[in-house]
Write an enzyme that holds these catalytic residues in place. Structure first.
Site, PDB file in Angstrom:
ATOM      1  N   HIS A   1       1.282  -4.040   9.302  1.00 41.37           N
ATOM      2  CA  HIS A   1       2.649  -3.788   8.863  1.00 41.37           C
ATOM      3  C   HIS A   1       3.495  -3.265  10.017  1.00 41.37           C
ATOM      4  O   HIS A   1       3.012  -2.501  10.858  1.00 41.37           O
ATOM      5  CB  HIS A   1       2.698  -2.757   7.733  1.00 41.37           C
ATOM      6  CG  HIS A   1       2.456  -3.323   6.375  1.00 41.37           C
ATOM      7  ND1 HIS A   1       3.314  -4.228   5.788  1.00 41.37           N
ATOM      8  CD2 HIS A   1       1.460  -3.107   5.487  1.00 41.37           C
ATOM      9  CE1 HIS A   1       2.853  -4.549   4.590  1.00 41.37           C
ATOM     10  NE2 HIS A   1       1.720  -3.887   4.389  1.00 41.37           N
TER      11      HIS A   1
ATOM     12  N   HIS B   1       0.830  -1.203   0.000  1.00 40.35           N
ATOM     13  CA  HIS B   1       0.000   0.000   0.000  1.00 40.35           C
ATOM     14  C   HIS B   1       0.869   1.259   0.000  1.00 40.35           C
ATOM     15  O   HIS B   1       0.588   2.208  -0.730  1.00 40.35           O
ATOM     16  CB  HIS B   1      -0.922   0.000   1.223  1.00 40.35           C
ATOM     17  CG  HIS B   1      -2.138  -0.867   1.075  1.00 40.35           C
ATOM     18  ND1 HIS B   1      -2.058  -2.230   0.985  1.00 40.35           N
ATOM     19  CD2 HIS B   1      -3.458  -0.549   1.001  1.00 40.35           C
ATOM     20  CE1 HIS B   1      -3.289  -2.731   0.875  1.00 40.35           C
ATOM     21  NE2 HIS B   1      -4.150  -1.730   0.864  1.00 40.35           N
TER      22      HIS B   1
END
Length: 226
Positions: free
Chosen positions: A197, A148
């Site tokens: 993440h 992303h």
């Protein structure tokens, strides 16, 4: 030769200098973060930042009101694979319709090639997702670098670079880049907030995305108007 005294024959292009600097800094930063990703256990700053976004003693409960979690989910979706693919194809189709085949090719190679590079980098580093906090969204791929974050840096940076070619003045170009940078930063932050993440994954995604975008612009972008 009609060159005035004291005037250099060739002045370096500031945009080229900036692109080269971004590419070199991005590659250097990414390589440094690969070492962070290889560490076991994870570096303290990765763990500390993840836990700082959860309520003390409750790794499954993010800090802030419920609307913040919903907002982070929405922000994260701005760089989902589906959204970025649709944006790429829409921009590609528009540029072809506008009879700008070089710009269309630039978009396809930059964004499409970036996704291929992302997949190769994930496989090469092979870092698992963080497990010290619960994931607030389903994830299936490897962790490093953040897709992303890299996709946002690539896509919104490329959009800003193309839009700046038609911007009427410096203020409008600054505004375009500010929006692109803000969107990229928010997407990366959302991925850490959602617990999917490590912070270093996001930093690496930004570095890789910026470096690839700068490299593509140096190779192709400067010739769009040729």
């Amino acid at each position: 030769m009609n060159q005035q005294a004291g005037v250099p024959a060739h002045r370096p292009d500031r945009t080229v200098i900036a692109a080269v600097s971004i590419m070199v800094a991005g590659i250097g930063g990414f390589l440094a973060l690969v070492m962070v990703a290889a560490a076991n256990p994870p570096y303290a700053f990765d763990t500390r930042l993840l836990l700082a976004l959860r309520k003390a003693g409750h790794p499954d409960m993010p800090v802030g009101p419920h609307w913040l979690q919903l907002a982070m989910l929405d922000i994260s979706s701005l760089a989902s694979t589906t959204v970025l693919f649709l944006m790429m194809m829409a921009l590609f189709a528009y540029l072809l319709a506008a009879r700008r085949p070089r710009a269309a090719l630039f978009v396809l190679l930059t964004l499409g090639g970036g996704q291929l590079l992302l997949s190769l980098l994930k496989l090469a580093v092979d870092r698992p997702r963080p497990e010290i906090v619960s994931h607030l969204v389903e994830v299936l791929t490897l962790s490093f670098p953040s897709g992303h974050a890299m996709g946002a840096a690539l896509t919104y940076g490329t959009l800003a670079a193309l839009a700046c070619r038609f911007a009427p003045g410096r203020a409008s170009r600054i505004c375009l880049w500010a929006v692109a940078v803000l969107a990229t930063l928010l997407v990366g932050i959302s991925r850490v907030y959602l617990g999917v993440h490590w912070p270093s994954d996001v930093l690496a995604g930004w570095c890789a995305g910026a470096a690839w975008a700068a490299a593509c612009w140096l190779a192709l972008g400067r010739r769009l108007s040729a």
